[in-house]
Design a protein around this motif. Sequence first.
Motif, PDB file in Angstrom:
ATOM      1  N   LYS A 170       0.828  -1.201   0.000  1.00  0.00           N
ATOM      2  CA  LYS A 170       0.000   0.000   0.000  1.00  0.00           C
ATOM      3  C   LYS A 170       0.867   1.258   0.000  1.00  0.00           C
ATOM      4  O   LYS A 170       0.579   2.231  -0.707  1.00  0.00           O
ATOM      5  N   ILE A 171       1.949   1.243   0.786  1.00  0.00           N
ATOM      6  CA  ILE A 171       2.842   2.396   0.855  1.00  0.00           C
ATOM      7  C   ILE A 171       3.446   2.678  -0.522  1.00  0.00           C
ATOM      8  O   ILE A 171       3.482   3.824  -0.988  1.00  0.00           O
ATOM      9  N   GLN A 172       3.909   1.626  -1.186  1.00  0.00           N
ATOM     10  CA  GLN A 172       4.524   1.824  -2.503  1.00  0.00           C
ATOM     11  C   GLN A 172       3.511   2.336  -3.515  1.00  0.00           C
ATOM     12  O   GLN A 172       3.823   3.191  -4.345  1.00  0.00           O
ATOM     13  N   THR A 173       2.281   1.829  -3.421  1.00  0.00           N
ATOM     14  CA  THR A 173       1.214   2.326  -4.311  1.00  0.00           C
ATOM     15  C   THR A 173       0.966   3.808  -4.081  1.00  0.00           C
ATOM     16  O   THR A 173       0.829   4.591  -5.031  1.00  0.00           O
ATOM     17  N   ASN A 174       0.912   4.208  -2.806  1.00  0.00           N
ATOM     18  CA  ASN A 174       0.694   5.620  -2.478  1.00  0.00           C
ATOM     19  C   ASN A 174       1.829   6.500  -3.008  1.00  0.00           C
ATOM     20  O   ASN A 174       1.592   7.579  -3.534  1.00  0.00           O
ATOM     21  N   ILE A 175       3.070   6.026  -2.872  1.00  0.00           N
ATOM     22  CA  ILE A 175       4.218   6.785  -3.366  1.00  0.00           C
ATOM     23  C   ILE A 175       4.113   6.987  -4.877  1.00  0.00           C
ATOM     24  O   ILE A 175       4.297   8.099  -5.392  1.00  0.00           O
ATOM     25  N   ASN A 176       3.809   5.922  -5.589  1.00  0.00           N
ATOM     26  CA  ASN A 176       3.678   6.007  -7.052  1.00  0.00           C
ATOM     27  C   ASN A 176       2.556   6.962  -7.446  1.00  0.00           C
ATOM     28  O   ASN A 176       2.702   7.759  -8.387  1.00  0.00           O
TER      29      ASN A 176
END
Length: 300
Positions: free
Chosen positions: A26-32
Motif C-alpha cells: 500500500k505504501i509503494q502504491t501511495n508513493i507512485n
Amino acid sequence: INVYIKFLTNIKKYIDNEEFYNIETKIQTNINNIKERKVEFEDLSALIYLKCKLLGVEEYDQYRQVAIDEAQDFGNFSFYALKCLLRNSTFSIFGDLAQSIYQYRGIKNWEEVEENTFEDECETKYLLKSYRTTTEIMDSANNITNYIKLNTAKPVIRHGKPVNFINYNNDTEQINIIIKILNQYKEDGYKTVAIICKDEEEATLINHKLQLSNIEINNITDSDTQYNGGVCTITSYLAKGLEFDGVIIANATEGKYNSNKGIDMKLLYVAMTRPLHELNVLYNNIIVKPLQTEEKISSK
C-alpha cells in the motif's frame, strides 16, 4: 509533497517490521500515485499537517466555524490536522460510531478525539433519536448496537409493519422471495427500493438473476455518483447515507455477516437502518446471532 514522499520511503524506520510487512504494498502504491499527483484520502491528513508546519496557516485564519459530517470515518490524525490548519475555528462534529465501516481509518470512540485534538476543551452530546425509520425497524436494528455495545437509537414514534425475517434454502428460492417482495413493494407504491448485499460480487450476481427474470433494476457501484430512484442492488457500505422506501437485506446469514467481527455488524446495522417504511431480512438457515431472538418472534 516531496517531504511526505521521503517520509513514506523511510517509514520502516518508524514502525516495526510486522506493521511494515502489512502495509508495504500500500505504501509503494501511495508513493507512485503521489508522484503522479494523485492523492489518497489517507494521505490528506499528513499533507495538511506538513503544510501547517512548513508553510504556515495564516491564509486559513479567516475561517471561524467548521462542520464535519460522517465524522466516524475520520481518523484521530485527521481531526488533529484539521485543528492545526483551522486554528481559529470552532468545530461541530457529527458521526455515528455504529456506521464506522472503514477499519483502517475510523475512530473507536469520541473520547480519543476529545483528548488528542481538543485537549478536553469540548463537549460531547449524544443525539439518540432516529427520525428516518419506523419504531419496528429501529428496535430490530438496535439489537446490533446492543450486541457491539454502542449507544442505541430511540425512534421517534412512527409505527409501521413488523420486520420480516425470511429463511430460504437455496439461491433459486432466494430470488423467488425477492421477486415476490418487490412486487408487493410496487403495489404499496414504493418509489425507492434497495436490495442490500454484503459485497459487490453478491450484488452483481443477484442483479443479473433478477434481470433474467425481467425485473427492471440498477446495480449501484463505486463508479456511480448518484441514485435516481427505482429498484437497485447495492452494497451495504455504499448504502451508507442513503434512504429507501423499502429495503431487502439479501443474506443476513451468520456465515455472511460474522457476528464476531465488529465491521460486519456495523455493515449490517447500516443496511437495517436504510428503509423509511419497510424491511425484509433474508437468511439461509442460520441468521446472524444478534437477530436470532427477533427471527424466532417473527416466525411465531
